[in-house]
Enzyme design. Structure first.
Site, PDB file in Angstrom:
ATOM      1  N   LYS A  90       0.779  -1.181  -0.184  1.00 46.61           N
ATOM      2  CA  LYS A  90       0.001  -0.080  -0.187  1.00 46.61           C
ATOM      3  C   LYS A  90       0.839   1.286  -0.058  1.00 46.61           C
ATOM      4  O   LYS A  90       2.107   1.366   0.062  1.00 46.61           O
ATOM      5  CB  LYS A  90      -1.048  -0.167   1.144  1.00 46.61           C
ATOM      6  CG  LYS A  90      -1.844  -1.027   1.100  1.00 46.61           C
ATOM      7  CD  LYS A  90      -3.031  -0.975   2.174  1.00 46.61           C
ATOM      8  CE  LYS A  90      -3.992  -2.202   2.208  1.00 46.61           C
ATOM      9  NZ  LYS A  90      -5.138  -1.901   3.361  1.00 46.61           N
ATOM     10  N   TYR A 138     -12.603  -2.814  -4.458  1.00 43.32           N
ATOM     11  CA  TYR A 138     -13.020  -2.959  -3.026  1.00 43.32           C
ATOM     12  C   TYR A 138     -14.575  -3.185  -2.915  1.00 43.32           C
ATOM     13  O   TYR A 138     -15.061  -2.750  -1.688  1.00 43.32           O
ATOM     14  CB  TYR A 138     -12.451  -1.757  -2.040  1.00 43.32           C
ATOM     15  CG  TYR A 138     -11.153  -2.173  -1.504  1.00 43.32           C
ATOM     16  CD1 TYR A 138     -10.914  -3.192  -0.564  1.00 43.32           C
ATOM     17  CD2 TYR A 138     -10.071  -0.974  -1.645  1.00 43.32           C
ATOM     18  CE1 TYR A 138      -9.240  -3.350  -0.207  1.00 43.32           C
ATOM     19  CE2 TYR A 138      -8.865  -1.432  -0.948  1.00 43.32           C
ATOM     20  CZ  TYR A 138      -8.326  -2.588  -0.506  1.00 43.32           C
ATOM     21  OH  TYR A 138      -7.041  -2.652   0.004  1.00 43.32           O
ATOM     22  N   PHE A 181     -16.040   2.353   7.139  1.00 45.93           N
ATOM     23  CA  PHE A 181     -14.519   2.949   6.633  1.00 45.93           C
ATOM     24  C   PHE A 181     -14.431   2.834   5.154  1.00 45.93           C
ATOM     25  O   PHE A 181     -13.251   3.120   4.665  1.00 45.93           O
ATOM     26  CB  PHE A 181     -13.444   1.881   7.459  1.00 45.93           C
ATOM     27  CG  PHE A 181     -13.545   0.423   6.958  1.00 45.93           C
ATOM     28  CD1 PHE A 181     -13.238  -0.130   5.886  1.00 45.93           C
ATOM     29  CD2 PHE A 181     -14.217  -0.483   8.013  1.00 45.93           C
ATOM     30  CE1 PHE A 181     -13.116  -1.462   5.654  1.00 45.93           C
ATOM     31  CE2 PHE A 181     -14.310  -1.919   7.469  1.00 45.93           C
ATOM     32  CZ  PHE A 181     -13.835  -2.199   6.547  1.00 45.93           C
ATOM     33  N   ASN A 240      -2.040   0.185   6.665  1.00 48.76           N
ATOM     34  CA  ASN A 240      -1.317  -1.018   7.394  1.00 48.76           C
ATOM     35  C   ASN A 240      -0.641  -1.677   6.220  1.00 48.76           C
ATOM     36  O   ASN A 240      -0.690  -2.944   6.236  1.00 48.76           O
ATOM     37  CB  ASN A 240      -2.744  -1.854   7.849  1.00 48.76           C
ATOM     38  CG  ASN A 240      -3.833  -2.249   6.645  1.00 48.76           C
ATOM     39  OD1 ASN A 240      -3.604  -1.963   5.546  1.00 48.76           O
ATOM     40  ND2 ASN A 240      -4.448  -3.171   7.203  1.00 48.76           N
ATOM     41  N   HIS A 286      -2.185  -5.404   1.433  1.00 48.88           N
ATOM     42  CA  HIS A 286      -3.388  -6.140   1.275  1.00 48.88           C
ATOM     43  C   HIS A 286      -2.931  -7.495   0.913  1.00 48.88           C
ATOM     44  O   HIS A 286      -2.061  -7.805  -0.145  1.00 48.88           O
ATOM     45  CB  HIS A 286      -4.229  -5.497   0.106  1.00 48.88           C
ATOM     46  CG  HIS A 286      -5.395  -6.254  -0.207  1.00 48.88           C
ATOM     47  ND1 HIS A 286      -6.609  -6.528   0.434  1.00 48.88           N
ATOM     48  CD2 HIS A 286      -5.342  -7.028  -1.292  1.00 48.88           C
ATOM     49  CE1 HIS A 286      -7.226  -7.178  -0.422  1.00 48.88           C
ATOM     50  NE2 HIS A 286      -6.684  -7.513  -1.266  1.00 48.88           N
ATOM     51  N   GLU A 317      -9.231 -11.134  -7.731  1.00 44.54           N
ATOM     52  CA  GLU A 317      -8.244 -10.092  -7.460  1.00 44.54           C
ATOM     53  C   GLU A 317      -7.074 -10.278  -8.477  1.00 44.54           C
ATOM     54  O   GLU A 317      -6.713  -9.211  -9.189  1.00 44.54           O
ATOM     55  CB  GLU A 317      -7.681  -9.970  -6.019  1.00 44.54           C
ATOM     56  CG  GLU A 317      -8.982  -9.669  -5.034  1.00 44.54           C
ATOM     57  CD  GLU A 317      -8.317  -9.634  -3.640  1.00 44.54           C
ATOM     58  OE1 GLU A 317      -7.244  -9.824  -3.365  1.00 44.54           O
ATOM     59  OE2 GLU A 317      -9.263  -9.471  -2.859  1.00 44.54           O
TER      60      GLU A 317
HETATM   61  P1  AMP Z   1      -9.273  -6.110   3.120  1.00 44.65           P
HETATM   62  O1  AMP Z   1      -7.759  -5.979   3.247  1.00 44.65           O
HETATM   63  O2  AMP Z   1      -9.737  -6.498   1.918  1.00 44.65           O
HETATM   64  O3  AMP Z   1      -9.712  -6.824   4.163  1.00 44.65           O
HETATM   65  O4  AMP Z   1      -9.509  -4.789   2.968  1.00 44.65           O
HETATM   66  C1  AMP Z   1      -9.762  -4.036   4.240  1.00 44.65           C
HETATM   67  C2  AMP Z   1      -8.899  -2.910   4.351  1.00 44.65           C
HETATM   68  O5  AMP Z   1      -9.935  -1.778   5.151  1.00 44.65           O
HETATM   69  C3  AMP Z   1      -8.139  -3.134   5.845  1.00 44.65           C
HETATM   70  O6  AMP Z   1      -6.935  -3.765   5.206  1.00 44.65           O
HETATM   71  C4  AMP Z   1      -7.896  -1.951   6.368  1.00 44.65           C
HETATM   72  O7  AMP Z   1      -6.839  -1.278   5.801  1.00 44.65           O
HETATM   73  C5  AMP Z   1      -8.975  -1.184   6.009  1.00 44.65           C
HETATM   74  N1  AMP Z   1      -9.905  -0.974   7.130  1.00 44.65           N
HETATM   75  C6  AMP Z   1     -10.102   0.318   7.821  1.00 44.65           C
HETATM   76  N2  AMP Z   1     -10.940   0.283   8.935  1.00 44.65           N
HETATM   77  C7  AMP Z   1     -11.144  -1.076   8.893  1.00 44.65           C
HETATM   78  C8  AMP Z   1     -11.965  -2.111   9.855  1.00 44.65           C
HETATM   79  N3  AMP Z   1     -12.640  -1.258  10.863  1.00 44.65           N
HETATM   80  N4  AMP Z   1     -12.068  -3.308   9.808  1.00 44.65           N
HETATM   81  C9  AMP Z   1     -11.309  -3.853   8.750  1.00 44.65           C
HETATM   82  N5  AMP Z   1     -10.610  -3.110   7.909  1.00 44.65           N
HETATM   83  C10 AMP Z   1     -10.617  -1.856   7.727  1.00 44.65           C
END
Ligand code: AMP
Length: 138
Positions: free
Chosen positions: A9, A49, A57, A112, A115, A126
């Protein structure tokens, strides 16, 4: 053998951790079989997404993933989907186990670092999303 999709990211790209993260994949038997650097448009990010579009979020997620360049790769190996998620650590870096990518390089739940596909089924979707017309060559 499985394939999974990884995205480094914008936070990790900006901080110069591309090499550190790719090294972790390679030293853990995840082979990089396709890779590119892109800057996602809002529309592309919303499509990628789409599964999260009702989540509170969602807007922050789209804003963040489009805030800079990302490195997208296809990783191949035994149990690649689970292996990659194990190497990444928990979504929230404060909960990520020591030694994981997020424990080491992530700042917050939005920023973070990485992904990774959460299932083999989503991995296929994906990989297709980013490498659609090159699949046969992979
Ligand atoms: P994924 O990686 O496909 O699960 O995408 C979700 C992404 O949304 C996570 O990697 C986080 O960077 C972001 N995110 C932000 N807030 C939250 C939350 N409360 N729970 C899960 N994902 C979050």
């Amino acid at each position: 053998m499985e394939r999974t999709l990884s995205i480094i990211k914008p936070d990790a790209v900006e901080k110069g951790h591309i090499g550190d993260i790719l090294k972790i994949f390679e030293t853990n038997n995840l082979k990089i079989v396709a890779m590119k650097m892109v800057h996602l448009s809002t529309q592309e990010a919303e499509q990628f997404y789409a599964i999260h579009k009702e989540r509170p979020f969602f807007r922050d997620l789209i804003d963040f993933i489009t805030s800079g360049r990302v490195v997208v790769s296809v990783l191949e190996g035994e149990n690649a989907v689970a292996k990659n998620r194990e190497l990444m650590g928990a979504t929230n870096p404060q909960e990520a186990a020591p030694g994981t990518i997020r424990a080491e390089f992530a700042d917050s739940i939005d920023a973070n670092a990485v992904h990774g596909s959460d299932s083999l089924e989503n991995a296929k979707i994906e990989v297709e999303f980013f490498f659609n017309n090159q699949l046969a060559a992979l």
